[in-house]
Scaffold this motif. Structure first.
Motif, PDB file in Angstrom:
ATOM      1  N   CYS A  44       1.594 -27.856  38.785  1.00 30.70           N
ATOM      2  CA  CYS A  44       2.332 -26.891  37.967  1.00 30.70           C
ATOM      3  C   CYS A  44       2.508 -25.568  38.712  1.00 30.70           C
ATOM      4  O   CYS A  44       1.598 -25.092  39.406  1.00 30.70           O
ATOM      5  N   HIS A  46       2.644 -22.677  37.494  1.00 34.01           N
ATOM      6  CA  HIS A  46       1.900 -21.584  36.874  1.00 34.01           C
ATOM      7  C   HIS A  46       0.555 -21.388  37.569  1.00 34.01           C
ATOM      8  O   HIS A  46       0.397 -20.474  38.378  1.00 34.01           O
ATOM      9  N   MET A  47      -0.380 -22.266  37.321  1.00 31.16           N
ATOM     10  CA  MET A  47      -1.708 -22.114  37.920  1.00 31.16           C
ATOM     11  C   MET A  47      -2.244 -23.431  38.458  1.00 31.16           C
ATOM     12  O   MET A  47      -3.454 -23.609  38.600  1.00 31.16           O
ATOM     13  N   GLY A  49      -1.947 -26.637  37.271  1.00 31.84           N
ATOM     14  CA  GLY A  49      -2.313 -27.738  36.392  1.00 31.84           C
ATOM     15  C   GLY A  49      -1.696 -29.044  36.875  1.00 31.84           C
ATOM     16  O   GLY A  49      -0.639 -29.041  37.511  1.00 31.84           O
ATOM     17  N   CYS A  63       2.732 -29.425  30.892  1.00 34.31           N
ATOM     18  CA  CYS A  63       1.489 -29.194  31.629  1.00 34.31           C
ATOM     19  C   CYS A  63       0.305 -29.189  30.656  1.00 34.31           C
ATOM     20  O   CYS A  63       0.366 -28.534  29.608  1.00 34.31           O
ATOM     21  N   TRP A  65      -2.456 -27.688  30.908  1.00 35.54           N
ATOM     22  CA  TRP A  65      -3.281 -26.472  30.879  1.00 35.54           C
ATOM     23  C   TRP A  65      -2.745 -25.424  29.908  1.00 35.54           C
ATOM     24  O   TRP A  65      -3.471 -24.950  29.054  1.00 35.54           O
ATOM     25  N   HIS A  66      -1.491 -25.021  30.062  1.00 41.30           N
ATOM     26  CA  HIS A  66      -0.971 -23.947  29.208  1.00 41.30           C
ATOM     27  C   HIS A  66       0.406 -24.270  28.640  1.00 41.30           C
ATOM     28  O   HIS A  66       1.081 -23.391  28.115  1.00 41.30           O
ATOM     29  N   TRP A  68       3.433 -25.236  30.012  1.00 42.54           N
ATOM     30  CA  TRP A  68       4.744 -25.096  30.645  1.00 42.54           C
ATOM     31  C   TRP A  68       5.423 -26.467  30.667  1.00 42.54           C
ATOM     32  O   TRP A  68       4.757 -27.496  30.855  1.00 42.54           O
TER      33      TRP A  68
HETATM   34  S1  FES Z   1      -1.126 -24.315  34.928  1.00 39.15           S
HETATM   35 FE1  FES Z   1       0.541 -25.327  34.025  1.00 39.15          FE
HETATM   36  S2  FES Z   1       1.023 -24.120  32.330  1.00 39.15           S
HETATM   37 FE2  FES Z   1      -0.600 -23.053  33.277  1.00 39.15          FE
END
Ligand code: FES
Length: 101
Positions: A44, A46-47, A49, A63, A65-66, A68
């Motif tokens: 991902c 973002h971070m 995931g 995702c 994790w959060h 997305w």
């Molecule tokens: S790591 Fe994918 S939405 Fe945060």
């Protein structure tokens, strides 16, 4: 690049699911959206995931994790389509799943 074997057809995710696979030193997210199999980058934007551990909602890979969301066919991030994950050509031949990484 050339197609190489990823897995067997029977090991693909069921409709509405995503799954991780290793191939050529990469981990891919393989998704089944209404019977259409696609392969995209697994990480991902973002971070980091792991999308193959996520789920499918409204035709998008979500995702874990959060939340997305990514288009399973283009790799585009929902709401920011210029941000994209790599998409890998994938095909099924004689029960074998081939991917071009
Ligand atoms: S790591 Fe994918 S939405 Fe945060």
């Amino acid at each position: 690049m050339a197609y190489q074997k990823l897995t067997t057809q029977s090991d693909l995710p069921a409709p509405g699911e995503a799954k991780e696979f290793e191939c050529a030193g990469k981990t891919l997210c393989v998704a089944n959206v209404n019977g259409t199999i696609t392969a995209i980058e697994n990480v991902c934007l973002h971070m980091g995931g792991r999308l193959g551990q996520g789920y499918i909602e409204d035709g998008k890979i979500v995702c874990p994790w959060h939340g997305w969301e990514y288009d399973s066919q283009t790799g585009a991030l929902e709401g920011d389509p210029k941000s994209k994950l790599d998409v890998y050509p994938i095909k099924v031949e004689n029960g074998e799943v081939m991917v071009d990484v």
